[in-house]
Scaffold this motif. Structure first.
Motif, PDB file in Angstrom:
ATOM      1  N   ILE A  42       0.864  -1.183   0.000  1.00  0.00           N
ATOM      2  CA  ILE A  42       0.000   0.000   0.000  1.00  0.00           C
ATOM      3  C   ILE A  42       0.902   1.235   0.000  1.00  0.00           C
ATOM      4  CG2 ILE A  42      -1.744   1.267   1.302  1.00  0.00           C
ATOM      5  CD1 ILE A  42      -2.714  -1.414   2.380  1.00  0.00           C
ATOM      6  N   PRO A  43       0.701   2.155  -0.927  1.00  0.00           N
ATOM      7  CA  PRO A  43       1.587   3.326  -1.012  1.00  0.00           C
ATOM      8  C   PRO A  43       1.458   4.233   0.202  1.00  0.00           C
ATOM      9  CG  PRO A  43      -0.298   3.551  -2.491  1.00  0.00           C
ATOM     10  CD  PRO A  43      -0.341   2.155  -1.971  1.00  0.00           C
ATOM     11  N   ASP A  44       2.496   5.003   0.457  1.00  0.00           N
ATOM     12  CA  ASP A  44       2.503   5.930   1.581  1.00  0.00           C
ATOM     13  C   ASP A  44       1.447   7.016   1.375  1.00  0.00           C
ATOM     14  OD1 ASP A  44       4.592   4.487   2.609  1.00  0.00           O
ATOM     15  OD2 ASP A  44       6.133   5.838   1.804  1.00  0.00           O
ATOM     16  N   PRO A  45       0.742   7.401   2.445  1.00  0.00           N
ATOM     17  CA  PRO A  45      -0.268   8.461   2.318  1.00  0.00           C
ATOM     18  C   PRO A  45       0.303   9.796   1.870  1.00  0.00           C
ATOM     19  CG  PRO A  45      -0.581   7.228   4.358  1.00  0.00           C
ATOM     20  CD  PRO A  45       0.743   6.805   3.785  1.00  0.00           C
ATOM     21  N   SER A  46       1.566  10.074   2.265  1.00  0.00           N
ATOM     22  CA  SER A  46       2.194  11.340   1.875  1.00  0.00           C
ATOM     23  C   SER A  46       3.705  11.185   1.932  1.00  0.00           C
ATOM     24  CB  SER A  46       1.748  12.484   2.811  1.00  0.00           C
ATOM     25  OG  SER A  46       2.319  12.315   4.101  1.00  0.00           O
ATOM     26  N   GLY A  47       4.401  12.245   1.602  1.00  0.00           N
ATOM     27  CA  GLY A  47       5.859  12.198   1.632  1.00  0.00           C
ATOM     28  C   GLY A  47       6.436  12.150   3.034  1.00  0.00           C
ATOM     29  N   GLN A  48       5.629  12.513   4.037  1.00  0.00           N
ATOM     30  CA  GLN A  48       6.102  12.545   5.416  1.00  0.00           C
ATOM     31  C   GLN A  48       5.549  11.403   6.261  1.00  0.00           C
ATOM     32  OE1 GLN A  48       8.493  14.629   6.442  1.00  0.00           O
ATOM     33  NE2 GLN A  48       8.534  15.313   4.310  1.00  0.00           N
ATOM     34  N   THR A  49       4.712  10.566   5.673  1.00  0.00           N
ATOM     35  CA  THR A  49       4.112   9.456   6.406  1.00  0.00           C
ATOM     36  C   THR A  49       4.265   8.157   5.623  1.00  0.00           C
ATOM     37  OG1 THR A  49       1.934   9.870   5.423  1.00  0.00           O
ATOM     38  CG2 THR A  49       2.410  10.934   7.536  1.00  0.00           C
ATOM     39  N   VAL A  50       4.188   7.031   6.341  1.00  0.00           N
ATOM     40  CA  VAL A  50       4.230   5.719   5.704  1.00  0.00           C
ATOM     41  C   VAL A  50       2.958   4.964   6.065  1.00  0.00           C
ATOM     42  CG1 VAL A  50       6.742   5.598   5.720  1.00  0.00           C
ATOM     43  CG2 VAL A  50       5.462   4.674   7.643  1.00  0.00           C
ATOM     44  N   SER A  51       2.597   4.021   5.217  1.00  0.00           N
ATOM     45  CA  SER A  51       1.350   3.296   5.408  1.00  0.00           C
ATOM     46  C   SER A  51       1.433   2.325   6.580  1.00  0.00           C
ATOM     47  CB  SER A  51       0.983   2.532   4.132  1.00  0.00           C
ATOM     48  OG  SER A  51      -0.175   1.728   4.341  1.00  0.00           O
TER      49      SER A  51
END
Length: 216
Positions: A42-51
């Motif tokens: 599952i891709p990361d929600p944003s550049g600063q967070t991981v799934s």
């Protein structure tokens, strides 16, 4: 009258102005005999967070921030199958993307149980390359897997040195995941175990990794 009531308490909903009951459910063992690599990361929600490994949970909490310390508390009555599946999906989502995972399982866990659980999703080579499992160093203990990291149980700062973990995951990408059973940690090091985690937590945060503690 005269009949047993096996489920005296039932969950229900009043949505749309109607009362509807959720029938009792049983969870089936989903473990597979071999690592089949069926997991689609599952891709990361944003550049600063991981799934978190679960898109619904990502929508709820926004994923895990890089360099963050997180706690998952498993409430009473939560089936072991559910909490184990959450751990497996989280680890698989990291390892499936080539990211490193350092994992201390619960009291009945070891490298073999971790492999069986994670192998629901990732390939065997991904498990051995990107996952490291902590186990107590017991003299005369049973056979261990090749990706096990032994802990002596006396100096936590030494046992959980982050630079040593990164050294043992030479091909893994960052951010890496530290996935630790806090109950097991206390069982190994005693009541002061959490205080001894300061160095580990600091190093994880400084490297931009993610720490997830699991507790009952």
């Amino acid at each position: 009258r005269g009949r047993a009531i096996p489920h005296p308490n039932l969950n229900y909903t009043l949505i749309d102005g109607r009362i509807r009951v959720f029938e009792p459910q049983r969870f089936e063992d989903t473990k597979m005999a071999t690592c089949n690599g069926s997991w689609t990361p599952i891709p990361d929600p944003s550049g600063q967070t991981v799934s978190t490994g679960d898109s619904d949970l990502d929508a709820l909490v926004g994923g895990f921030s890089k360099g963050s310390v997180n706690l998952i508390e498993v409430g009473h009555g939560v089936p072991t199958e559910v909490s184990s599946l959450l751990v497996a999906m989280l680890a698989a989502n990291f390892a499936g993307q080539g990211r490193g995972v350092a994992h201390l399982p619960g009291s009945r866990g070891n490298g073999f149980t971790a492999r069986d659980s994670f192998c629901q999703f990732i390939k065997e080579e991904e498990f051995y390359e990107h996952v490291r499992v902590f186990e107590m160093n017991i003299v005369g203990g049973e056979e261990r897997l090749q990706n096990v990291l032994l802990v002596e149980g006396s100096q936590m700062d030494t046992d959980f040195r982050w630079d040593n973990i990164e050294y043992n995951l030479p091909t893994s990408k960052k951010p890496m995941l530290s996935l630790i059973s806090l109950n097991m940690l206390e069982r190994i090091y005693g009541p002061a175990a959490h205080e001894g985690m300061n160095s580990h937590l600091f190093s994880v945060r400084r490297s931009g990794g993610i720490f997830v503690g699991l507790t009952s």
